[in-house]
Enzyme design. Structure first.
Site, PDB file in Angstrom:
ATOM      1  N   GLY A   8       0.769 -15.861  -9.211  1.00  0.00           N
ATOM      2  CA  GLY A   8       1.194 -15.716  -7.651  1.00  0.00           C
ATOM      3  C   GLY A   8       0.652 -16.783  -6.648  1.00  0.00           C
ATOM      4  O   GLY A   8       1.001 -16.289  -6.037  1.00  0.00           O
ATOM      5  N   ASP A  50       5.683 -13.770 -16.049  1.00  0.00           N
ATOM      6  CA  ASP A  50       5.388 -12.797 -15.435  1.00  0.00           C
ATOM      7  C   ASP A  50       4.260 -11.603 -15.800  1.00  0.00           C
ATOM      8  O   ASP A  50       4.197 -11.057 -16.673  1.00  0.00           O
ATOM      9  CB  ASP A  50       6.846 -12.128 -16.302  1.00  0.00           C
ATOM     10  CG  ASP A  50       6.991 -10.936 -15.150  1.00  0.00           C
ATOM     11  OD1 ASP A  50       5.944 -10.043 -14.438  1.00  0.00           O
ATOM     12  OD2 ASP A  50       8.693 -10.124 -14.758  1.00  0.00           O
ATOM     13  N   ASN A  80      -3.723 -11.975  -7.669  1.00  0.00           N
ATOM     14  CA  ASN A  80      -3.033 -12.447  -6.251  1.00  0.00           C
ATOM     15  C   ASN A  80      -1.474 -11.536  -6.051  1.00  0.00           C
ATOM     16  O   ASN A  80      -0.835 -10.982  -5.296  1.00  0.00           O
ATOM     17  CB  ASN A  80      -3.225 -13.714  -5.779  1.00  0.00           C
ATOM     18  CG  ASN A  80      -2.035 -13.739  -4.605  1.00  0.00           C
ATOM     19  OD1 ASN A  80      -2.267 -13.257  -3.534  1.00  0.00           O
ATOM     20  ND2 ASN A  80      -1.186 -13.908  -4.855  1.00  0.00           N
ATOM     21  N   SER A 107      -5.027  -4.108  -0.471  1.00  0.00           N
ATOM     22  CA  SER A 107      -4.575  -4.403   0.884  1.00  0.00           C
ATOM     23  C   SER A 107      -5.074  -3.216   2.205  1.00  0.00           C
ATOM     24  O   SER A 107      -6.101  -2.100   1.161  1.00  0.00           O
ATOM     25  CB  SER A 107      -2.988  -4.158   0.736  1.00  0.00           C
ATOM     26  OG  SER A 107      -2.634  -3.380   2.320  1.00  0.00           O
ATOM     27  N   TYR A 167       3.385   0.786  -2.761  1.00  0.00           N
ATOM     28  CA  TYR A 167       3.054  -0.304  -2.158  1.00  0.00           C
ATOM     29  C   TYR A 167       1.577   0.457  -2.425  1.00  0.00           C
ATOM     30  O   TYR A 167      -0.212   0.324  -2.752  1.00  0.00           O
ATOM     31  CB  TYR A 167       3.809  -0.891  -1.700  1.00  0.00           C
ATOM     32  CG  TYR A 167       2.231  -2.029  -1.047  1.00  0.00           C
ATOM     33  CD1 TYR A 167       2.658  -3.031  -1.650  1.00  0.00           C
ATOM     34  CD2 TYR A 167       1.559  -1.850  -0.165  1.00  0.00           C
ATOM     35  CE1 TYR A 167       2.152  -4.592  -1.335  1.00  0.00           C
ATOM     36  CE2 TYR A 167       1.016  -3.270   0.627  1.00  0.00           C
ATOM     37  CZ  TYR A 167       0.995  -4.192  -0.442  1.00  0.00           C
ATOM     38  OH  TYR A 167       0.360  -5.633   0.262  1.00  0.00           O
ATOM     39  N   ALA A 190       0.211   3.268  -3.336  1.00  0.00           N
ATOM     40  CA  ALA A 190      -0.963   3.552  -4.094  1.00  0.00           C
ATOM     41  C   ALA A 190      -1.147   2.529  -5.628  1.00  0.00           C
ATOM     42  O   ALA A 190      -1.736   2.477  -6.076  1.00  0.00           O
ATOM     43  CB  ALA A 190       0.911   4.250  -5.604  1.00  0.00           C
ATOM     44  N   LYS A 220      -1.927  -0.344  -4.556  1.00  0.00           N
ATOM     45  CA  LYS A 220      -3.483  -1.147  -3.785  1.00  0.00           C
ATOM     46  C   LYS A 220      -4.079   0.067  -4.186  1.00  0.00           C
ATOM     47  O   LYS A 220      -5.763  -0.366  -4.210  1.00  0.00           O
ATOM     48  CB  LYS A 220      -3.373  -1.260  -2.029  1.00  0.00           C
ATOM     49  CG  LYS A 220      -2.003  -2.379  -2.627  1.00  0.00           C
ATOM     50  CD  LYS A 220      -2.260  -4.018  -3.036  1.00  0.00           C
ATOM     51  CE  LYS A 220      -0.963  -4.541  -3.227  1.00  0.00           C
ATOM     52  NZ  LYS A 220      -1.994  -5.776  -3.267  1.00  0.00           N
ATOM     53  N   ILE A 228      -1.725 -10.056   8.392  1.00  0.00           N
ATOM     54  CA  ILE A 228      -1.825 -11.582   8.061  1.00  0.00           C
ATOM     55  C   ILE A 228      -0.479 -11.952   7.979  1.00  0.00           C
ATOM     56  O   ILE A 228       0.215 -11.699   7.790  1.00  0.00           O
ATOM     57  CB  ILE A 228      -2.268 -11.878   6.245  1.00  0.00           C
ATOM     58  CG1 ILE A 228      -3.721 -10.818   5.982  1.00  0.00           C
ATOM     59  CG2 ILE A 228      -2.698 -13.328   6.264  1.00  0.00           C
ATOM     60  CD1 ILE A 228      -4.810 -11.501   6.719  1.00  0.00           C
TER      61      ILE A 228
HETATM   62  P1  NAP Z   1       4.449 -14.113  -1.773  1.00  0.00           P
HETATM   63  O1  NAP Z   1       4.279 -14.990  -0.121  1.00  0.00           O
HETATM   64  O2  NAP Z   1       5.188 -12.761  -1.455  1.00  0.00           O
HETATM   65  O3  NAP Z   1       3.451 -14.536  -2.805  1.00  0.00           O
HETATM   66  C1  NAP Z   1       3.784 -13.400  -4.223  1.00  0.00           C
HETATM   67  C2  NAP Z   1       3.626 -14.757  -4.785  1.00  0.00           C
HETATM   68  O4  NAP Z   1       3.691 -13.313  -6.455  1.00  0.00           O
HETATM   69  C3  NAP Z   1       5.357 -15.315  -4.938  1.00  0.00           C
HETATM   70  O5  NAP Z   1       4.758 -16.394  -5.544  1.00  0.00           O
HETATM   71  C4  NAP Z   1       5.726 -14.805  -6.424  1.00  0.00           C
HETATM   72  O6  NAP Z   1       6.955 -15.593  -6.986  1.00  0.00           O
HETATM   73  C5  NAP Z   1       4.295 -15.063  -7.282  1.00  0.00           C
HETATM   74  N1  NAP Z   1       4.706 -13.133  -8.179  1.00  0.00           N
HETATM   75  C6  NAP Z   1       5.487 -11.700  -7.008  1.00  0.00           C
HETATM   76  N2  NAP Z   1       5.955 -11.285  -8.911  1.00  0.00           N
HETATM   77  C7  NAP Z   1       5.403 -11.836 -10.089  1.00  0.00           C
HETATM   78  C8  NAP Z   1       5.161 -11.660 -11.059  1.00  0.00           C
HETATM   79  N3  NAP Z   1       5.459 -10.414 -12.152  1.00  0.00           N
HETATM   80  N4  NAP Z   1       4.416 -12.830 -12.432  1.00  0.00           N
HETATM   81  C9  NAP Z   1       4.113 -13.027 -11.391  1.00  0.00           C
HETATM   82  N5  NAP Z   1       3.798 -14.430  -9.699  1.00  0.00           N
HETATM   83  C10 NAP Z   1       4.665 -13.807  -9.353  1.00  0.00           C
HETATM   84  O7  NAP Z   1       3.037 -12.591  -1.163  1.00  0.00           O
HETATM   85  P2  NAP Z   1       1.868 -12.776  -0.250  1.00  0.00           P
HETATM   86  O8  NAP Z   1       2.260 -11.835   1.782  1.00  0.00           O
HETATM   87  O9  NAP Z   1       0.831 -14.131  -0.306  1.00  0.00           O
HETATM   88  O10 NAP Z   1       0.645 -11.728  -1.012  1.00  0.00           O
HETATM   89  C11 NAP Z   1      -0.309 -12.152  -2.195  1.00  0.00           C
HETATM   90  C12 NAP Z   1      -1.152 -10.669  -1.866  1.00  0.00           C
HETATM   91  O11 NAP Z   1      -1.641 -10.645  -0.695  1.00  0.00           O
HETATM   92  C13 NAP Z   1      -0.267  -9.875  -2.648  1.00  0.00           C
HETATM   93  O12 NAP Z   1      -0.866  -9.128  -3.129  1.00  0.00           O
HETATM   94  C14 NAP Z   1      -0.099  -9.030  -1.415  1.00  0.00           C
HETATM   95  O13 NAP Z   1      -0.301  -7.464  -1.858  1.00  0.00           O
HETATM   96  C15 NAP Z   1      -1.165  -9.030  -1.048  1.00  0.00           C
HETATM   97  N6  NAP Z   1      -1.506  -8.657   0.596  1.00  0.00           N
HETATM   98  C16 NAP Z   1      -0.496  -9.948   1.719  1.00  0.00           C
HETATM   99  C17 NAP Z   1      -0.766  -9.058   3.065  1.00  0.00           C
HETATM  100  C18 NAP Z   1       0.531  -9.706   4.204  1.00  0.00           C
HETATM  101  O14 NAP Z   1      -0.267  -9.608   5.558  1.00  0.00           O
HETATM  102  N7  NAP Z   1       1.396 -10.823   3.587  1.00  0.00           N
HETATM  103  C19 NAP Z   1      -1.567  -7.847   3.271  1.00  0.00           C
HETATM  104  C20 NAP Z   1      -2.221  -6.963   3.186  1.00  0.00           C
HETATM  105  C21 NAP Z   1      -2.568  -7.449   1.545  1.00  0.00           C
HETATM  106  P3  NAP Z   1       7.749 -16.030  -6.148  1.00  0.00           P
HETATM  107  O15 NAP Z   1       7.979 -16.769  -5.366  1.00  0.00           O
HETATM  108  O16 NAP Z   1       9.071 -16.446  -7.275  1.00  0.00           O
HETATM  109  O17 NAP Z   1       8.973 -14.410  -5.744  1.00  0.00           O
END
Ligand code: NAP
Length: 249
Positions: A13, A64, A91, A143, A156, A158, A160, A189
Site C-alpha cells: 500500500g 492485491d 502497511n 493502530s 478494524y 479486531a 489491528k 495522524i
Molecule cells: P490510505 O491513504 O488509504 O492508503 C492505503 C494504501 O493501501 C492505498 O495506496 C491503497 O490502494 C492500498 N491498498 C488497499 N488495499 C490494498 C490491497 N488489498 N493490496 C495492496 N494495497 C492495498 O491509508 P493510510 O491512512 O495511509 O493508512 C496506512 C496504514 O496506516 C493502514 O494500515 C492504516 O490502518 C494505518 N493507520 C492509519 C492511521 C491514520 O490516521 N491515517 C492511523 C492508524 C493506523 P488504493 O489507493 O488503490 O486504495
C-alpha cells in the site's frame, strides 16, 4: 544516522498516505524500495519516480495482498528483481466503519482480509527468504484502536489487535534466525481521513492528545525507519505507539 543502504524493502500500500511517506523515508536512508499497491494504481509509479529522483532504486510491483497467491508473487518478484528482501512493511489497510449491529458480513470480511490476512500472507512469503539469509525486519502498521478499541470499528480494531498478536508470535518464531518483528501503532495522524472530520470532532480528539496536535505521516515513517535499522536489532515483539500520548500503554 540510520543507514539502510544495501537493504531491500517492500512497502505494501505504498502508493499514497502513510505508505508513500514510509517508502520515501526508507529510500532517503538508502534502501531500495518495492512499492506495492493494487494493479492500476496511478500513485505508485509516481512514488517510484520520486525515489529514483533521489538516486535510489525502486519498482512498482502490483498485487492485491489479500489474495495469498498475489502476496506471494509480489515477494517473489521483489526477490527476482533486486536479489533479496530485508525489510517488509505491512502497511496496506482499509476501514469500513459501522456500529457492530449494522456491520455487514462483507465489511467485516474485507477489512480482516486486507489488514490481517494480507499482512500474514506477505509475512509468510518473505520470512522464507529472511530466515535463509538470517536477517530481516517485519514491521506492521497497527493502530491505537487495536489496543484500546473504538466504537464503530469492530472490524478494524479486531484486525489491528490481531496484527499485534501476530507480530508478537512471529517475533518468537523467528528471533533465533536474526529476524525481528515489531508493530507501529499510530494514533490520529493527519491524512485525508482526519482532514474530513468535522471541526467539533477534531477539537474533541485534540483534547484527548496530551501533546495537543495530530501526528504527521513523517512521525510514523520515522518510527518505521528506526525499527528497520541495525540500531533496533535488540527490539522485537514490540508495539511502538506513535500517538502523542493519547494512550500510554
Ligand atoms: P490510505 O491513504 O488509504 O492508503 C492505503 C494504501 O493501501 C492505498 O495506496 C491503497 O490502494 C492500498 N491498498 C488497499 N488495499 C490494498 C490491497 N488489498 N493490496 C495492496 N494495497 C492495498 O491509508 P493510510 O491512512 O495511509 O493508512 C496506512 C496504514 O496506516 C493502514 O494500515 C492504516 O490502518 C494505518 N493507520 C492509519 C492511521 C491514520 O490516521 N491515517 C492511523 C492508524 C493506523 P488504493 O489507493 O488503490 O486504495
Amino acid at each position: 544516522m540510520i543507514d539502510l543502504s544495501h537493504r531491500v524493502s517492500i512497502v505494501t500500500g505504498g502508493g499514497r498516505g502513510i505508505g508513500r511517506t514510509i517508502a520515501l523515508r526508507l529510500a532517503e536512508q538508502g534502501a531500495t524500495v518495492v512499492v506495492n499497491d493494487l494493479a492500476g494504481s496511478a500513485d505508485a509509479p509516481k512514488v517510484v519516480e520520486e525515489i529514483e529522483a533521489k538516486g535510489r532504486q525502486a519498482a512498482f510491483i502490483p498485487g492485491d495482498i489479500s489474495v495469498a497467491e498475489e502476496a506471494s508473487a509480489v515477494v517473489e518478484r521483489a526477490v527476482s528483481t533486486f536479489g533479496k528482501v530485508d525489510i517488509l512493511v505491512n502497511n496496506a489497510g482499509i476501514t469500513r466503519d459501522n456500529l457492530a449491529i449494522r456491520m455487514s458480513d462483507q465489511d467485516w470480511d474485507r477489512v480482516l482480509s486486507i489488514n490481517l490476512k494480507g499482512a500474514f500472507y506477505c509475512s509468510r512469503a518473505v520470512l522464507r527468504h529472511m530466515i535463509r539469509q538470517r536477517w530481516g525486519r517485519l514491521i506492521s502498521i497497527a493502530s491505537i484502536v487495536g489496543i484500546v478499541g473504538n466504537a464503530g470499528q469492530a472490524n478494524y480494531a479486531a484486525s489491528k489487535g490481531g496484527l499485534i498478536a501476530m507480530t508478537k508470535t512471529l517475533a518468537q518464531e523467528v528471533a533465533s534466525r536474526g529476524v525481528t518483528a515489531n508493530a507501529v501503532a499510530p494514533g490520529f495522524i493527519e491524512t485525508e481521513m482526519t482532514q474530513k472530520l468535522s471541526p467539533n470532532v477534531q477539537e474533541g480528539l485534540l483534547k484527548r492528545i496530551p501533546l495537543g496536535y495530530f501526528g504527521s505521516v513523517e512521525d510514523v515513517a520515522n518510527a518505521v525507519a528506526f525499527l528497520a535499522s541495525e540500531e533496533a536489532r535488540y527490539i522485537t515483539g514490540h508495539v511502538l505507539n506513535v500517538n502523542g500520548g493519547m494512550a500510554m500503554i
